[in-house]
Design a protein around this motif. Structure first.
Motif, PDB file in Angstrom:
ATOM      1  N   ALA A 249       2.126   7.422 -18.408  1.00  0.00           N
ATOM      2  CA  ALA A 249       2.939   7.389 -19.624  1.00  0.00           C
ATOM      3  C   ALA A 249       4.378   7.004 -19.304  1.00  0.00           C
ATOM      4  O   ALA A 249       5.016   6.241 -20.042  1.00  0.00           O
ATOM      5  N   PHE A 250       4.878   7.514 -18.189  1.00  0.00           N
ATOM      6  CA  PHE A 250       6.250   7.198 -17.791  1.00  0.00           C
ATOM      7  C   PHE A 250       6.370   5.743 -17.353  1.00  0.00           C
ATOM      8  O   PHE A 250       7.309   5.035 -17.714  1.00  0.00           O
ATOM      9  N   LEU A 251       5.374   5.290 -16.586  1.00  0.00           N
ATOM     10  CA  LEU A 251       5.432   3.919 -16.066  1.00  0.00           C
ATOM     11  C   LEU A 251       5.289   2.880 -17.176  1.00  0.00           C
ATOM     12  O   LEU A 251       5.836   1.781 -17.059  1.00  0.00           O
ATOM     13  N   VAL A 252       4.561   3.228 -18.243  1.00  0.00           N
ATOM     14  CA  VAL A 252       4.413   2.297 -19.361  1.00  0.00           C
ATOM     15  C   VAL A 252       5.780   1.889 -19.899  1.00  0.00           C
ATOM     16  O   VAL A 252       5.996   0.754 -20.316  1.00  0.00           O
ATOM     17  N   GLY A 253       6.729   2.810 -19.878  1.00  0.00           N
ATOM     18  CA  GLY A 253       8.070   2.485 -20.327  1.00  0.00           C
ATOM     19  C   GLY A 253       8.998   2.062 -19.214  1.00  0.00           C
ATOM     20  O   GLY A 253       9.844   1.182 -19.395  1.00  0.00           O
ATOM     21  N   VAL A 254       8.850   2.687 -18.039  1.00  0.00           N
ATOM     22  CA  VAL A 254       9.782   2.426 -16.948  1.00  0.00           C
ATOM     23  C   VAL A 254       9.628   1.015 -16.387  1.00  0.00           C
ATOM     24  O   VAL A 254      10.627   0.362 -16.044  1.00  0.00           O
ATOM     25  N   VAL A 255       8.406   0.523 -16.298  1.00  0.00           N
ATOM     26  CA  VAL A 255       8.199  -0.814 -15.735  1.00  0.00           C
ATOM     27  C   VAL A 255       8.894  -1.896 -16.561  1.00  0.00           C
ATOM     28  O   VAL A 255       9.686  -2.676 -16.020  1.00  0.00           O
ATOM     29  N   PRO A 256       8.658  -1.979 -17.884  1.00  0.00           N
ATOM     30  CA  PRO A 256       9.387  -2.996 -18.655  1.00  0.00           C
ATOM     31  C   PRO A 256      10.892  -2.741 -18.674  1.00  0.00           C
ATOM     32  O   PRO A 256      11.682  -3.701 -18.694  1.00  0.00           O
ATOM     33  N   PHE A 257      11.299  -1.473 -18.665  1.00  0.00           N
ATOM     34  CA  PHE A 257      12.733  -1.178 -18.642  1.00  0.00           C
ATOM     35  C   PHE A 257      13.361  -1.661 -17.339  1.00  0.00           C
ATOM     36  O   PHE A 257      14.454  -2.245 -17.339  1.00  0.00           O
ATOM     37  N   THR A 258      12.678  -1.437 -16.226  1.00  0.00           N
ATOM     38  CA  THR A 258      13.197  -1.882 -14.929  1.00  0.00           C
ATOM     39  C   THR A 258      13.291  -3.399 -14.876  1.00  0.00           C
ATOM     40  O   THR A 258      14.284  -3.953 -14.376  1.00  0.00           O
ATOM     41  N   LEU A 259      12.267  -4.083 -15.382  1.00  0.00           N
ATOM     42  CA  LEU A 259      12.308  -5.544 -15.411  1.00  0.00           C
ATOM     43  C   LEU A 259      13.471  -6.049 -16.262  1.00  0.00           C
ATOM     44  O   LEU A 259      14.189  -6.978 -15.869  1.00  0.00           O
ATOM     45  N   LEU A 260      13.664  -5.427 -17.412  1.00  0.00           N
ATOM     46  CA  LEU A 260      14.776  -5.817 -18.277  1.00  0.00           C
ATOM     47  C   LEU A 260      16.111  -5.544 -17.602  1.00  0.00           C
ATOM     48  O   LEU A 260      17.035  -6.370 -17.672  1.00  0.00           O
ATOM     49  N   ALA A 261      16.226  -4.398 -16.934  1.00  0.00           N
ATOM     50  CA  ALA A 261      17.468  -4.060 -16.240  1.00  0.00           C
ATOM     51  C   ALA A 261      17.781  -5.067 -15.132  1.00  0.00           C
ATOM     52  O   ALA A 261      18.940  -5.455 -14.934  1.00  0.00           O
ATOM     53  N   LEU A 262      16.758  -5.519 -14.419  1.00  0.00           N
ATOM     54  CA  LEU A 262      16.963  -6.509 -13.359  1.00  0.00           C
ATOM     55  C   LEU A 262      17.420  -7.845 -13.944  1.00  0.00           C
ATOM     56  O   LEU A 262      18.295  -8.515 -13.371  1.00  0.00           O
ATOM     57  N   LEU A 263      16.841  -8.232 -15.070  1.00  0.00           N
ATOM     58  CA  LEU A 263      17.258  -9.475 -15.717  1.00  0.00           C
ATOM     59  C   LEU A 263      18.708  -9.388 -16.174  1.00  0.00           C
ATOM     60  O   LEU A 263      19.482 -10.339 -16.040  1.00  0.00           O
ATOM     61  N   VAL A 264      19.074  -8.231 -16.711  1.00  0.00           N
ATOM     62  CA  VAL A 264      20.458  -8.032 -17.152  1.00  0.00           C
ATOM     63  C   VAL A 264      21.405  -8.012 -15.952  1.00  0.00           C
ATOM     64  O   VAL A 264      22.475  -8.637 -15.973  1.00  0.00           O
ATOM     65  N   ARG A 265      21.008  -7.304 -14.919  1.00  0.00           N
ATOM     66  CA  ARG A 265      21.866  -7.172 -13.723  1.00  0.00           C
ATOM     67  C   ARG A 265      22.118  -8.520 -13.068  1.00  0.00           C
ATOM     68  O   ARG A 265      23.224  -8.786 -12.559  1.00  0.00           O
ATOM     69  N   ASN A 266      21.110  -9.394 -13.092  1.00  0.00           N
ATOM     70  CA  ASN A 266      21.227 -10.710 -12.459  1.00  0.00           C
ATOM     71  C   ASN A 266      21.657 -11.803 -13.433  1.00  0.00           C
ATOM     72  O   ASN A 266      21.641 -12.988 -13.080  1.00  0.00           O
ATOM     73  N   SER A 267      22.017 -11.383 -14.660  1.00  0.00           N
ATOM     74  CA  SER A 267      22.495 -12.325 -15.680  1.00  0.00           C
ATOM     75  C   SER A 267      21.541 -13.509 -15.850  1.00  0.00           C
ATOM     76  O   SER A 267      21.949 -14.677 -15.758  1.00  0.00           O
ATOM     77  N   TRP A 268      20.286 -13.193 -16.089  1.00  0.00           N
ATOM     78  CA  TRP A 268      19.276 -14.238 -16.301  1.00  0.00           C
ATOM     79  C   TRP A 268      19.713 -15.115 -17.471  1.00  0.00           C
ATOM     80  O   TRP A 268      19.956 -14.628 -18.579  1.00  0.00           O
ATOM     81  N   SER A 269      19.818 -16.388 -17.245  1.00  0.00           N
ATOM     82  CA  SER A 269      20.433 -17.314 -18.198  1.00  0.00           C
ATOM     83  C   SER A 269      19.847 -17.265 -19.608  1.00  0.00           C
ATOM     84  O   SER A 269      20.597 -17.150 -20.590  1.00  0.00           O
ATOM     85  N   PRO A 270      18.511 -17.372 -19.787  1.00  0.00           N
ATOM     86  CA  PRO A 270      17.968 -17.340 -21.156  1.00  0.00           C
ATOM     87  C   PRO A 270      18.315 -16.050 -21.903  1.00  0.00           C
ATOM     88  O   PRO A 270      18.664 -16.089 -23.085  1.00  0.00           O
ATOM     89  N   LEU A 271      18.204 -14.920 -21.216  1.00  0.00           N
ATOM     90  CA  LEU A 271      18.508 -13.646 -21.856  1.00  0.00           C
ATOM     91  C   LEU A 271      19.995 -13.532 -22.164  1.00  0.00           C
ATOM     92  O   LEU A 271      20.393 -13.089 -23.253  1.00  0.00           O
ATOM     93  N   HIS A 272      20.830 -13.924 -21.210  1.00  0.00           N
ATOM     94  CA  HIS A 272      22.273 -13.855 -21.412  1.00  0.00           C
ATOM     95  C   HIS A 272      22.712 -14.743 -22.577  1.00  0.00           C
ATOM     96  O   HIS A 272      23.534 -14.336 -23.415  1.00  0.00           O
ATOM     97  N   ALA A 273      22.150 -15.939 -22.648  1.00  0.00           N
ATOM     98  CA  ALA A 273      22.504 -16.865 -23.726  1.00  0.00           C
ATOM     99  C   ALA A 273      22.097 -16.296 -25.088  1.00  0.00           C
ATOM    100  O   ALA A 273      22.837 -16.400 -26.074  1.00  0.00           O
ATOM    101  N   LEU A 274      20.904 -15.687 -25.144  1.00  0.00           N
ATOM    102  CA  LEU A 274      20.435 -15.087 -26.393  1.00  0.00           C
ATOM    103  C   LEU A 274      21.344 -13.934 -26.803  1.00  0.00           C
ATOM    104  O   LEU A 274      21.729 -13.824 -27.988  1.00  0.00           O
ATOM    105  N   ASP A 275      21.691 -13.071 -25.855  1.00  0.00           N
ATOM    106  CA  ASP A 275      22.560 -11.935 -26.143  1.00  0.00           C
ATOM    107  C   ASP A 275      23.918 -12.387 -26.675  1.00  0.00           C
ATOM    108  O   ASP A 275      24.421 -11.854 -27.674  1.00  0.00           O
ATOM    109  N   VAL A 276      24.522 -13.343 -26.002  1.00  0.00           N
ATOM    110  CA  VAL A 276      25.844 -13.821 -26.400  1.00  0.00           C
ATOM    111  C   VAL A 276      25.797 -14.490 -27.768  1.00  0.00           C
ATOM    112  O   VAL A 276      26.682 -14.284 -28.615  1.00  0.00           O
TER     113      VAL A 276
END
Length: 250
Positions: free
Chosen positions: A28-55
């Protein structure tokens, strides 16, 4: 005179149940933690598509809200007063006092633990990710941007209120309780993006992490209740046998 010999199957079944529950709680914890960790890594590394969408969303919302002062004031009221993290903490605290007086001590421990874990994870992640908040925002807020603390607290706080109080809510009123919970968790995230206090990915991260905390802590609580007390007579009795459901039709 016969002598009772303890069966070896008992401990084995107990160990099996323990392992199954451990896997379920961890899952139950991993169901949420895995996508959260992936999202956090994308944010931390300023993944271009995500950053562009956010901005792009942040700039669009900033322009839209700046031209509509009434909507801006409404968003401020909802974000800073109705759905502020302090409000949810007070509501959970009041709930805990009520539960303690009713003798539902385990529910109190669960509620406090879930809120504490959410606060700790929010603070730790903000420090690790160290993401700056959107520029030219309609409002200002201290601290890091990822994840949204307002959204995380609202998701966990509203979820706790729902899970604990639902058994005592009349059946015909339960859809209203569900709607209020969903609107609170979803609405606060929308106001944070609209005000420019967070990027969209910050809010999504708050939702995901909040659901993960609720899933893991509620699973652990159900496990604890099963091992330390009698189970509820049916599914309507809720998470704690000491909190009785409303009578049908009431």
């Amino acid at each position: 005179m016969s002598t009772h010999v303890p069966s070896r199957d008992g401990p084995r079944r107990s160990d099996s149940r323990f392992g199954l529950r451990l896997v379920l709680v961890a899952g139950a914890f991993l169901v949420g933690v895995v996508p959260f960790t992936l999202l956090a890594l994308l944010v931390r590394n300023s993944w271009s598509p995500l950053h562009a969408l956010d901005v792009d969303i942040a700039r669009t919302m900033e322009a839209w809200m700046s031209a509509r002062p009434r909507w801006r004031r409404l968003a401020h009221t909802l974000s800073d007063w109705v759905w502020d993290p302090f409000v949810f903490r007070i509501l959970v605290l009041v709930l805990c006092v009520w539960l303690w007086r009713r003798g539902a001590r385990r529910l109190v421990v669960w509620a406090i633990t879930a809120m504490a874990i959410a606060a700790a994870l929010s603070g730790l992640t903000k420090v690790v990710i160290a993401r700056a908040r959107p520029e030219d925002a309609v409002t200002s807020a201290p601290g890091g941007s990822f994840p949204s603390g307002h959204t995380l607290t609202a998701t966990v706080g509203a979820g706790l209120l729902l899970l604990i109080l639902l058994p005592v809510v009349p059946r015909r009123s339960r859809p209203v309780a569900w709607c209020a919970t969903v609107v609170s968790a979803f609405g606060v995230g929308c106001t944070r993006v609209a005000l420019g206090a967070h990027y969209l990915s910050d809010v999504v991260g708050g939702w995901i992490l909040g659901i993960a905390v609720l899933a893991a802590t509620s699973g652990a609580f159900a496990w604890w209740r099963h091992d330390t007390g009698p189970p509820a007579p049916d599914t309507d009795a809720g998470l704690e046998p000491g909190i009785h459901p409303a009578k049908p039709g009431h």
